[in-house]
Scaffold this motif. Structure first.
Motif, PDB file in Angstrom:
ATOM      1  N   GLN A  50       0.825  -1.208   0.000  1.00 37.53           N
ATOM      2  CA  GLN A  50       0.000   0.000   0.000  1.00 37.53           C
ATOM      3  C   GLN A  50       0.863   1.264   0.000  1.00 37.53           C
ATOM      4  O   GLN A  50       0.553   2.245  -0.676  1.00 37.53           O
ATOM      5  N   GLN A  52       3.951   1.390  -1.164  1.00 33.45           N
ATOM      6  CA  GLN A  52       4.582   1.403  -2.490  1.00 33.45           C
ATOM      7  C   GLN A  52       3.652   2.053  -3.523  1.00 33.45           C
ATOM      8  O   GLN A  52       4.066   2.905  -4.307  1.00 33.45           O
ATOM      9  N   GLU A  53       2.378   1.662  -3.493  1.00 23.41           N
ATOM     10  CA  GLU A  53       1.412   2.214  -4.450  1.00 23.41           C
ATOM     11  C   GLU A  53       1.223   3.716  -4.251  1.00 23.41           C
ATOM     12  O   GLU A  53       1.107   4.473  -5.217  1.00 23.41           O
ATOM     13  N   ALA A  54       1.216   4.165  -2.998  1.00 22.20           N
ATOM     14  CA  ALA A  54       1.046   5.595  -2.718  1.00 22.20           C
ATOM     15  C   ALA A  54       2.250   6.393  -3.218  1.00 22.20           C
ATOM     16  O   ALA A  54       2.092   7.436  -3.860  1.00 22.20           O
ATOM     17  N   GLN A  56       4.428   5.506  -5.477  1.00 22.49           N
ATOM     18  CA  GLN A  56       4.583   5.362  -6.926  1.00 22.49           C
ATOM     19  C   GLN A  56       3.792   6.412  -7.707  1.00 22.49           C
ATOM     20  O   GLN A  56       4.183   6.792  -8.812  1.00 22.49           O
ATOM     21  N   ARG A  57       2.703   6.897  -7.128  1.00 20.74           N
ATOM     22  CA  ARG A  57       1.884   7.904  -7.811  1.00 20.74           C
ATOM     23  C   ARG A  57       2.641   9.215  -8.038  1.00 20.74           C
ATOM     24  O   ARG A  57       2.249  10.032  -8.854  1.00 20.74           O
ATOM     25  N   LYS A  58       3.713   9.423  -7.314  1.00 21.14           N
ATOM     26  CA  LYS A  58       4.481  10.669  -7.402  1.00 21.14           C
ATOM     27  C   LYS A  58       5.513  10.632  -8.543  1.00 21.14           C
ATOM     28  O   LYS A  58       6.096  11.665  -8.872  1.00 21.14           O
ATOM     29  N   TYR A  61       9.329  11.720 -12.007  1.00 26.44           N
ATOM     30  CA  TYR A  61       9.408  13.128 -11.625  1.00 26.44           C
ATOM     31  C   TYR A  61      10.671  13.727 -12.235  1.00 26.44           C
ATOM     32  O   TYR A  61      11.734  13.114 -12.198  1.00 26.44           O
ATOM     33  N   SER A  74      12.717   7.990 -11.111  1.00 30.99           N
ATOM     34  CA  SER A  74      11.692   7.020 -11.524  1.00 30.99           C
ATOM     35  C   SER A  74      11.880   5.716 -10.752  1.00 30.99           C
ATOM     36  O   SER A  74      12.858   5.535 -10.021  1.00 30.99           O
ATOM     37  N   TYR A 161       4.314  14.403   2.244  1.00 32.16           N
ATOM     38  CA  TYR A 161       3.579  13.648   1.231  1.00 32.16           C
ATOM     39  C   TYR A 161       2.756  12.547   1.911  1.00 32.16           C
ATOM     40  O   TYR A 161       3.286  11.763   2.698  1.00 32.16           O
ATOM     41  N   TYR A 164      -0.923   7.454   3.413  1.00 28.54           N
ATOM     42  CA  TYR A 164      -2.204   6.799   3.725  1.00 28.54           C
ATOM     43  C   TYR A 164      -3.146   7.834   4.311  1.00 28.54           C
ATOM     44  O   TYR A 164      -2.761   8.601   5.197  1.00 28.54           O
TER      45      TYR A 164
END
Length: 197
Positions: A50, A52-54, A56-58, A61, A74, A161, A164
């Motif tokens: 979870q 990692q997914e959060a 990764q959205r950034k 760059y 990246s 940032y 969660y």
């Protein structure tokens, strides 16, 4: 005389356990027991996946730092550092500059504390710092400048940032408001204590 009470007790327990599952995160039955209220979780645990997914959205760059380095970041890989109670993020980095004959690839590693931001109801990265920047070839001549650029990026990119965000119903039960307390980094996830506000 106890027979009529048994179906009512079963209905009450079923409703209470359903209430735990509606809160949005899978918790163990042991986590459902709280001294404050018997069916409010004493903590939430969310997984490394979870986080990692959060993060990764950034990415990817890209940014120009100090008008000298073009830095592209990246492929974030999130790790847990339970001994330091920090989260680690390892990134592929690509540096380009007028000082370099060609762009240089490297690895950029940072770590961060976690904190709770009440205004956004989020667990956030707090005070990220650069642990290591690894580059090869001619870029090694500019290690000090590259480290400074990486530190600036870490501050701009990941400070505060959210990794969660709690839903309002996860922090309220039977008219009582709760909030996250101690945040503990585990080997495979993050445990957030829930306390009465």
């Amino acid at each position: 005389m106890t027979r009529p009470a048994a179906p009512a007790r079963r209905r009450f327990l079923r409703a209470a356990l359903t209430g735990c599952s509606v809160l949005g995160i899978t918790v163990s039955l042991a986590a459902c027991a709280s001294p404050t209220f018997p069916f409010m979780p004493s903590h939430y645990t969310f997984s490394q996946k979870q986080v990692q997914e959060a993060v990764q959205r950034k990415f990817p760059y890209q940014r120009t730092v100090s008008q000298v380095f073009d830095v592209a970041l990246s492929n974030p890989v999130v790790g847990m550092l339970p001994d330091a109670n920090r989260v680690q993020v390892k990134l592929d980095a690509r540096f380009a500059s007028p000082f370099l004959r060609q762009p240089v690839d490297g690895v950029f590693t940072l770590s961060s504390e976690l904190a709770y931001d009440a205004a956004s109801r989020s667990v956030i990265l707090k005070s990220p710092s650069v642990d290591n920047v690894s580059v090869s070839g001619e870029a090694q001549m500019y290690t000090q400048q590259i480290n400074a650029a990486a530190a600036l990026l870490a501050t701009q990119l990941l400070t505060n940032y959210p990794i969660y965000t709690f839903k309002p119903e996860q922090l309220q039960f039977a008219g009582v408001n709760y909030e996250p307390g101690t945040i503990t980094i585990l080997t495979n996830g993050i445990r957030v204590q829930i306390v009465e506000r």
